[in-house]
Design a protein around this motif. Structure first.
Motif, PDB file in Angstrom:
ATOM      1  N   UNK A  34       0.882  -1.158   0.000  1.00 53.40           N
ATOM      2  CA  UNK A  34       0.000   0.000   0.000  1.00 53.40           C
ATOM      3  C   UNK A  34       0.925   1.214   0.000  1.00 53.40           C
ATOM      4  N   UNK A  35       0.626   2.165  -0.866  1.00 57.04           N
ATOM      5  CA  UNK A  35       1.518   3.300  -0.988  1.00 57.04           C
ATOM      6  C   UNK A  35       0.788   4.627  -0.996  1.00 57.04           C
ATOM      7  N   UNK A  36       1.569   5.665  -0.745  1.00 53.50           N
ATOM      8  CA  UNK A  36       1.101   7.043  -0.866  1.00 53.50           C
ATOM      9  C   UNK A  36       1.992   7.752  -1.886  1.00 53.50           C
ATOM     10  N   UNK A  37       1.328   8.429  -2.796  1.00 50.89           N
ATOM     11  CA  UNK A  37       2.007   9.271  -3.780  1.00 50.89           C
ATOM     12  C   UNK A  37       1.421  10.670  -3.678  1.00 50.89           C
ATOM     13  N   UNK A  38       2.105  11.634  -4.258  1.00 49.02           N
ATOM     14  CA  UNK A  38       1.564  13.000  -4.259  1.00 49.02           C
ATOM     15  C   UNK A  38       1.892  13.681  -5.584  1.00 49.02           C
ATOM     16  N   UNK A  39       1.050  14.640  -5.914  1.00 45.51           N
ATOM     17  CA  UNK A  39       1.255  15.404  -7.131  1.00 45.51           C
ATOM     18  C   UNK A  39       1.017  16.879  -6.825  1.00 45.51           C
ATOM     19  N   UNK A  49       5.571   7.284   0.265  1.00 48.75           N
ATOM     20  CA  UNK A  49       5.805   6.249   1.263  1.00 48.75           C
ATOM     21  C   UNK A  49       5.030   5.000   0.873  1.00 48.75           C
ATOM     22  N   UNK A  50       5.465   3.863   1.390  1.00 43.00           N
ATOM     23  CA  UNK A  50       4.749   2.612   1.151  1.00 43.00           C
ATOM     24  C   UNK A  50       4.982   1.668   2.316  1.00 43.00           C
ATOM     25  N   UNK A  57       7.063  -3.866   6.441  1.00 41.67           N
ATOM     26  CA  UNK A  57       8.229  -3.078   6.037  1.00 41.67           C
ATOM     27  C   UNK A  57       7.759  -1.731   5.493  1.00 41.67           C
ATOM     28  N   UNK A  58       8.479  -0.673   5.841  1.00 49.22           N
ATOM     29  CA  UNK A  58       8.089   0.666   5.401  1.00 49.22           C
ATOM     30  C   UNK A  58       9.166   1.297   4.538  1.00 49.22           C
ATOM     31  N   UNK A  59       8.746   2.191   3.671  1.00 55.12           N
ATOM     32  CA  UNK A  59       9.619   2.839   2.702  1.00 55.12           C
ATOM     33  C   UNK A  59       9.218   4.308   2.614  1.00 55.12           C
ATOM     34  N   UNK A  60      10.232   5.179   2.483  1.00 56.47           N
ATOM     35  CA  UNK A  60       9.961   6.612   2.420  1.00 56.47           C
ATOM     36  C   UNK A  60      10.881   7.283   1.393  1.00 56.47           C
ATOM     37  N   UNK A  61      10.370   8.330   0.774  1.00 52.89           N
ATOM     38  CA  UNK A  61      11.235   9.194  -0.025  1.00 52.89           C
ATOM     39  C   UNK A  61      12.062  10.015   0.962  1.00 52.89           C
ATOM     40  N   UNK A  62      13.270  10.372   0.580  1.00 56.32           N
ATOM     41  CA  UNK A  62      14.190  11.045   1.503  1.00 56.32           C
ATOM     42  C   UNK A  62      13.594  12.328   2.079  1.00 56.32           C
ATOM     43  N   UNK A 105       8.701  -2.729  -7.453  1.00 57.14           N
ATOM     44  CA  UNK A 105       9.108  -2.234  -6.143  1.00 57.14           C
ATOM     45  C   UNK A 105       8.190  -1.150  -5.645  1.00 57.14           C
ATOM     46  N   UNK A 106       8.311  -0.772  -4.378  1.00 58.58           N
ATOM     47  CA  UNK A 106       7.307   0.079  -3.747  1.00 58.58           C
ATOM     48  C   UNK A 106       7.273   1.521  -4.207  1.00 58.58           C
ATOM     49  N   UNK A 107       8.328   2.032  -4.808  1.00 63.59           N
ATOM     50  CA  UNK A 107       8.371   3.445  -5.135  1.00 63.59           C
ATOM     51  C   UNK A 107       7.995   3.765  -6.581  1.00 63.59           C
TER      52      UNK A 107
END
Length: 125
Positions: A34-39, A49-50, A57-62, A105-107
């Motif tokens: 499950x992810x979050x994107x923005x525009x 983030x995902x 497991x979590x993932x984030x943009x810097x 992949x998540x991103x």
């Protein structure tokens, strides 16, 4: 078919916080990510983030590390994005997304099979 419904957006001053929610509905729901994107205005949609649904497991943009936290409630089929220390550059429409598999992949945008309609987040300076 899976439907995703975001909520929690709004207007906040810089330094403030918001929590976004994304509730999933459908006959069977067992996403891989499950992810979050923005525009943002005039920008391309970007990864925020995902979370890997099963393992957590979590993932984030810097640019959001240390400020945003993604979490999930498996029982409610809901993913959250807690956003703290918000900055004007965080202003965007935030989209929730779900993937059926790892794919790229998540991103990556093309990893996700289902998308919500988006919720506006506006951070004033």
């Amino acid at each position: 078919q899976v439907q995703l419904l975001e909520s929690g957006g709004g207007l906040v001053q810089a330094g403030g916080s918001l929590r976004l929610s994304c509730a999933a509905s459908g006959r069977t729901f067992s996403p891989y990510f499950m992810g979050w994107f923005r525009q943002g205005p005039g920008k391309e949609r970007e990864f925020v983030s995902a979370i890997r649904w099963s393992a957590g497991n979590t993932y984030y943009v810097d640019s959001v590390k240390g400020r945003f936290t993604i979490s999930r409630d498996n029982a409610k089929n809901t993913v959250y994005l807690q956003m703290n220390s918000l900055k004007p550059e965080d202003t965007a429409v935030y989209y929730c997304a779900a993937s059926k598999s790892y794919y790229s992949g998540p991103s990556y945008l093309n990893t996700y099979d289902y998308w919500g309609q988006g919720t506006q987040v506006t951070v004033s300076s």
